[in-house]
Write a protein that holds these residues in place. Structure first.
Motif, PDB file in Angstrom:
ATOM      1  N   GLN A  11       0.820  -1.204   0.000  1.00 32.06           N
ATOM      2  CA  GLN A  11       0.000   0.000   0.000  1.00 32.06           C
ATOM      3  C   GLN A  11       0.857   1.259   0.000  1.00 32.06           C
ATOM      4  OE1 GLN A  11      -2.214  -0.896   3.513  1.00 32.06           O
ATOM      5  NE2 GLN A  11      -4.045  -1.514   2.378  1.00 32.06           N
ATOM      6  N   GLN A  58       0.610   4.239  -2.572  1.00 34.10           N
ATOM      7  CA  GLN A  58       0.325   5.584  -2.110  1.00 34.10           C
ATOM      8  C   GLN A  58       1.368   6.569  -2.657  1.00 34.10           C
ATOM      9  OE1 GLN A  58       0.509   6.170   2.129  1.00 34.10           O
ATOM     10  NE2 GLN A  58      -1.517   7.101   2.121  1.00 34.10           N
ATOM     11  N   SER A 113       0.562   9.661  -4.876  1.00 40.25           N
ATOM     12  CA  SER A 113       0.807  11.006  -4.381  1.00 40.25           C
ATOM     13  C   SER A 113       1.690  11.804  -5.337  1.00 40.25           C
ATOM     14  CB  SER A 113       1.448  10.961  -2.996  1.00 40.25           C
ATOM     15  OG  SER A 113       2.741  10.438  -3.111  1.00 40.25           O
ATOM     16  N   ALA A 123      -3.767  12.519  -1.685  1.00 40.50           N
ATOM     17  CA  ALA A 123      -3.152  11.323  -1.111  1.00 40.50           C
ATOM     18  C   ALA A 123      -2.941  11.430   0.390  1.00 40.50           C
ATOM     19  CB  ALA A 123      -1.823  11.058  -1.795  1.00 40.50           C
TER      20      ALA A 123
END
Lengths: 257, 321
Positions: free
Chosen positions: B304, B308, B312, B319
């Motif tokens: 994850q 992310q 982002s 995010a």
């Protein structure tokens, strides 16, 4: 046994000490069914300890304590007392709900899980029955949409409302509140008191240790002022709060009102 | 999957992103343009460390190591067999340690002074003496008890006390002493109010322990237990002394023949590193599982985290939540 023929809680000369510290020095009082009974007093006066004696979280040293006509924690045969086994104590506690100052929700369970836990584990209810009642109770305290939230994700007021729902899930005949709003931010106190007010209107017998004099005056049917492990003054909340007779009561009220 | 916040009345859950967004959009703040502090010390130490590393690499490159032998033996059956034995003696010893450890912890926490003292004595004895010594003593038990005899069953100790049994008892009983302390600390870390709330609901002592205390104690127990297991993977190499055919023993058997001692030890190091690395990753996920409910949001898994990061880079303002 049926309620109504005897008081819900009856205390006669209840004493409790922790080591040399005499916390309760002879408490006599009576709480009737469907009554909202408020306990006030300075910290260290023994009011929380007395509340904890009622469901045997503390063992009393002397005196007698009955809930709904049954002796708390003991069985009497002739003039001998036999201490209850753990399982018997647990059985007695089923009918007495308790709400704590610091909520004490189970942090590893969701709000719904907290409310379902005791009916499933203690009463052996099926999960679907327990879930249905739990959802109804969460809805009643205004938190149906938070059913799957963990306690850490809820505000203090929300946690305390879940805790009330959890206690109600066992369908108790008596509810004990140990300073239920003392750990809350001021703006969250109202939502918890509203839930308690609703309970009182439905006729639940409640013993409330509190510093909320407004709540005691509006909702309370009886009020006791404790200090130094004894009952100093008792009566109807409006009378005691507006026209205290005893000097110690006057001194205490002048500080908190 | 992390627990999601309900989309109920927006009272407190969405407050986090507000101020940050407001600051970035405020018009006209003049950015500070200052000459940053120079970290000369960092440059010097970095250069120094790289120089030492280079020397080490150079030393190994020119060392008298026959890497070909290491490579050859890496996946040989004798070695893989040793890896397998290391894994299963570690798992079984750990299992014995955990079960016995929980029993000892409960003995210590029970109000009974006899069981409490016995547990204390056990922990004192097994933590106070080296595992290496304990292993050899189990293996040589026949010297003081020639026959194993429990009434209904008896056998000469020499055949009863196999290398496997000596390794299991030596490693497992020692581990139990450590696990007992870990479990005890975990149980004691759970707030008293939890017991009271559970009792007030009419739950028995045993139910309270099983449903309320232990699940919460696990959060405290799991991390050190994972460490213990990773330690166990390495400590199990001591079982070579009782001729149990785990990884270290297999490697020793090879190098007494081919005399490539260091090359074979590299093989052992490789496999120990593989095993400890795999279980470290497993421990991360286990800890994450038991953190449920304690944290408002679970820490992201490595996967994850990568997602992310990629996300982002494209839309930094979304995010953050």
């Amino acid at each position: 046994m049926t309620t109504g023929t005897h008081p819900m809680v009856l205390a006669e000369g209840v004493h409790k000490s922790f080591g040399l510290n005499q916390v309760l020095q002879g408490i006599d009082l009576q709480v009737n069914a469907r009554e909202v009974f408020c306990l006030i007093g300075p910290s260290g006066s023994g009011k929380s300890t007395f509340l904890r004696c009622i469901n045997h979280l503390e063992k009393i040293n002397a005196g007698r304590l009955w809930v709904d006509g049954h002796l708390v924690g003991y069985r009497q045969k002739g003039d001998k007392l036999y201490e209850f086994k753990d399982s018997e104590v647990a059985m007695q506690r089923r009918d007495i709900g308790m709400v704590f100052q610091r909520f004490n929700l189970f942090p590893h369970m969701t709000a719904l899980g907290n409310v379902m836990e005791a009916p499933v584990q203690v009463k052996r209810e099926t999960r679907s029955v327990a879930r249905e009642r739990a959802m109804r109770l969460l809805d009643r305290v205004g938190l149906a949409e938070k059913a799957n939230a963990y306690p850490a994700q809820l505000s203090g007021g929300q946690q305390q409302r879940v805790a009330i729902a959890r206690a109600l899930a066992m369908e108790p005949k008596l509810m004990l509140f140990d300073e239920p709003t003392s750990a809350l931010d001021p703006e969250l106190v109202g939502e918890v008191l509203d839930v308690m007010r609703g309970l009182a209107e439905d006729g639940m017998t409640m013993i409330v240790v509190t510093h909320e004099m407004g709540f005691a005056r509006e909702v309370g049917d009886a009020l006791v002022f404790m200090d130094g492990g004894v009952v100093v003054e008792s009566g109807h909340p409006r009378e005691v709060l507006t026209n205290p007779q005893h000097d110690r009561t006057k001194a205490f009220l002048s500080k908190v009102l | 999957m992390p627990p999601t916040f309900d989309k109920g009345p927006a009272d407190d859950s969405s407050a986090g992103s507000g101020p940050a967004a407001a600051i970035s959009k405020a018009p006209g703040p003049v950015p500070i343009k200052a000459i940053p502090v120079r970290h000369y010390g960092r440059w010097i130490s970095a250069v120094l460390v790289i120089a030492i590393l280079a020397l080490l690499v150079n030393a190994f490159a020119n060392a008298n190591i026959h890497w070909e032998t290491t490579r050859q033996y890496l996946f040989k059956d004798v070695i893989l067999d040793g890896v397998w034995h290391t894994l299963y003696i570690s798992v079984l010893s750990m299992l014995l340690g955990v079960v016995l450890g929980v029993i000892l912890a409960i003995m210590r926490l029970s109000g009974n002074p006899v069981t409490g003292s016995v547990a204390w004595l056990y922990i004192w004895l097994f933590r106070g003496t080296p595992v290496y010594v304990q292993l050899i003593m189990w293996y040589n038990l026949a010297l003081i008890f020639p026959t194993f005899n429990i009434g209904i069953y008896s056998e000469p100790m020499n055949t009863f006390m196999t290398p496997f049994l000596a390794a299991l008892l030596g490693l497992g009983l020692n581990e139990a002493a450590y696990m007992a302390e870990i479990v005890r600390a975990g149980i004691q870390s759970v707030d008293e109010g939890q017991t009271e709330a559970s009792h007030a609901l009419g739950m028995s002592q045993a139910k309270t322990m099983r449903r309320v205390i232990l699940p919460q104690a696990m959060r405290v127990i799991i991390p050190p237990t994972g460490n213990e297991f990773i330690n166990m993977l390495k400590t199990s190499s001591l079982a070579s002394v009782v001729t149990f055919p785990e990884l270290m023993r297999s490697v020793q058997n090879v190098y007494t023949n081919n005399l490539a001692i260091m090359e074979m030890l590299f093989v052992a190091c490789f496999w120990y590193l593989v095993m400890t690395s795999v279980f470290s990753v497993g421990q991360y996920y286990l800890e994450r599982h038991y953190a449920k409910g304690r944290l408002r949001a679970l820490p992201p898994t490595p996967f994850q985290r990568v997602r992310q990061l990629v996300f982002s880079l494209r839309r930094p303002e979304v995010a953050r939540s």
